[in-house]
Design an enzyme around this catalytic site. Structure first.
Site, PDB file in Angstrom:
ATOM      1  N   LYS A  60    -138.210  49.044 -33.413  1.00 36.72           N
ATOM      2  CA  LYS A  60    -138.963  47.858 -33.847  1.00 36.72           C
ATOM      3  C   LYS A  60    -140.388  48.260 -34.216  1.00 36.72           C
ATOM      4  O   LYS A  60    -140.940  47.820 -35.235  1.00 36.72           O
ATOM      5  CB  LYS A  60    -138.965  46.796 -32.733  1.00 36.72           C
ATOM      6  CG  LYS A  60    -137.635  46.092 -32.618  1.00 36.72           C
ATOM      7  CD  LYS A  60    -137.496  45.247 -31.370  1.00 36.72           C
ATOM      8  CE  LYS A  60    -136.049  44.742 -31.271  1.00 36.72           C
ATOM      9  NZ  LYS A  60    -135.702  44.150 -29.995  1.00 36.72           N
ATOM     10  N   GLN A 104    -138.241  42.579 -24.587  1.00 32.08           N
ATOM     11  CA  GLN A 104    -136.958  43.238 -24.800  1.00 32.08           C
ATOM     12  C   GLN A 104    -135.992  42.858 -23.673  1.00 32.08           C
ATOM     13  O   GLN A 104    -136.290  43.059 -22.500  1.00 32.08           O
ATOM     14  CB  GLN A 104    -137.160  44.762 -24.852  1.00 32.08           C
ATOM     15  CG  GLN A 104    -135.905  45.551 -25.177  1.00 32.08           C
ATOM     16  CD  GLN A 104    -135.359  45.269 -26.572  1.00 32.08           C
ATOM     17  OE1 GLN A 104    -136.121  45.095 -27.539  1.00 32.08           O
ATOM     18  NE2 GLN A 104    -134.055  45.208 -26.700  1.00 32.08           N
ATOM     19  N   ASP A 129    -138.220  36.109 -31.469  1.00 32.70           N
ATOM     20  CA  ASP A 129    -136.820  36.319 -31.082  1.00 32.70           C
ATOM     21  C   ASP A 129    -136.040  35.005 -31.142  1.00 32.70           C
ATOM     22  O   ASP A 129    -134.824  35.001 -30.991  1.00 32.70           O
ATOM     23  CB  ASP A 129    -136.748  36.872 -29.643  1.00 32.70           C
ATOM     24  CG  ASP A 129    -136.130  38.256 -29.599  1.00 32.70           C
ATOM     25  OD1 ASP A 129    -135.675  38.726 -30.661  1.00 32.70           O
ATOM     26  OD2 ASP A 129    -136.106  38.869 -28.515  1.00 32.70           O
TER      27      ASP A 129
END
Ligand code: NAP
Length: 307
Positions: A60, A104, A129
């Site tokens: 990322k 994460q 997200d």
């Protein structure tokens, strides 16, 4: 046994599509910098030392930097308290340079922190997200918001290759908040007739045989057999399953669908690897670009799937 397809199936190329998105994001970032003097930025919080999570986070960071975004990585020990993780989120919420925040997942097994609570502390406008309950609600209500990256990537592929999905019978197998539920709602918003299946679904084979589109997000290697498929169906295989090779120490990846069998029946299919996988980070970059614009009251640029 399903009849075989008449034409060579389309192998949906996620590597190529994700590259197109990244090239486009790069140009849009240059335009934003030149016109408004800011650079979108993504902050990622990694709790613990899980090797797979480290690879995802590094990818990322690498891809954010490659498109010209700012990228920040915050590493916290696996045993970090919930409060410590939330404190970090609050700092990023109030940092004006940060447009996107993601934690994460999954958190390490030994972490006592609640993922649900942690996500709820992210400012929904920076929730790239798309897991905050406000964004989940917007998706269900058909409103504009930030939506999860992997299902967004699936939808990008479907719209790029088959522009009009209206009226198609779509079967989503898997009901996670990360993939199954959001893609089902996205397909509903595209006027598909959507069925959701899960581990308690009765007669899944019958459901598969009726579906024009199948999105498989199960996590069981090659679970969907080719003779379950309708001829000329479109298969989006989200599954990523690592299989150890029997005669060496190496391993390889397979999806949730029997690919070799399916390509004889279906109209189009995403391979694993190289299908949905590369689309996830590309969609995350699109979300960060969008969040950066919306936060500054700018109209976010829209990626043209047909370009
Ligand atoms: P998950 O949270 O474990 O959900 C799996 C879903 O599959 C559950 O809803 C489960 O049903 C359903 N399921 C399990 N066994 C089934 C069966 N026999 N018949 C029908 N449904 C069944 O997994 P996830 O996070 O959604 O991920 C799914 C897969 O996608 C995994 O392989 C994962 O690695 C992959 N993935 C890929 C990406 C990417 O970037 N490409 C991103 C995320 C995930 P119940 O709800 O009834 O238990």
């Amino acid at each position: 046994m399903s009849a075989e397809n008449d034409a060579t199936p389309i192998i949906i190329n996620g590597k190529k599509s994700s590259q197109k998105i990244r090239d486009w994001v790069k140009i849009e970032i240059i335009k934003l910098r030149e016109s408004y003097n800011f650079i979108p930025g993504l902050a990622v919080i990694l709790v613990g030392e899980d090797p797979a999570s480290k690879i995802y986070v590094n990818n990322k960071e690498k891809q954010s930097l490659e498109v010209g975004m700012n990228s920040w990585k915050y590493r916290l020990p696996a045993e970090s308290s919930e409060k410590k993780i939330i404190d970090q989120i609050h700092k990023l919420n109030s940092d004006d340079l940060v447009d996107g925040i993601l934690v994460q997942l999954p958190l390490p097994e030994k972490s006592s922190a609640s993922e649900r609570l942690i996500i709820s502390e992210i400012n929904p406008d920076k929730d790239v997200d798309g897991l905050h309950i406000i964004n989940a609600g917007k998706l269900v209500s058909g409103e504009n918001g930030l939506f999860p990256a992997t299902p967004s990537g699936c939808l990008h592929l479907l719209r790029e290759y088959f522009s009009d999905l209206s009226g198609k019978k779509a079967l989503v197998i898997g009901r996670s908040n990360l993939v199954g539920k959001p893609i089902a709602n996205m397909l509903l918003n595209q006027n598909c007739t959507v069925t959701m299946a899960h581990s308690k679904t009765k007669n899944l084979i019958n459901e598969c045989r009726q579906a024009d589109i199948i999105v498989a997000a199960i996590g069981i290697p090659e679970f969907i057999k080719s003779d379950w498929l309708k001829k000329e169906s479109i298969i989006i295989d989200v599954g990523i399953n690592r299989i150890e090779n029997s005669n060496s120490s190496k391993s390889h990846l397979v999806g949730d669908v029997d690919y070799q069998g399916a390509i004889k029946i279906c109209k189009a299919i995403t391979p694993v690897p190289g299908g949905v996988g590369p689309m996830t980070i590309a969609s995350l970059l699109l979300n960060t670009l969008k969040a950066a614009c919306v936060r500054r009251n700018l109209e976010p640029p829209i990626f043209d799937f047909t370009s």
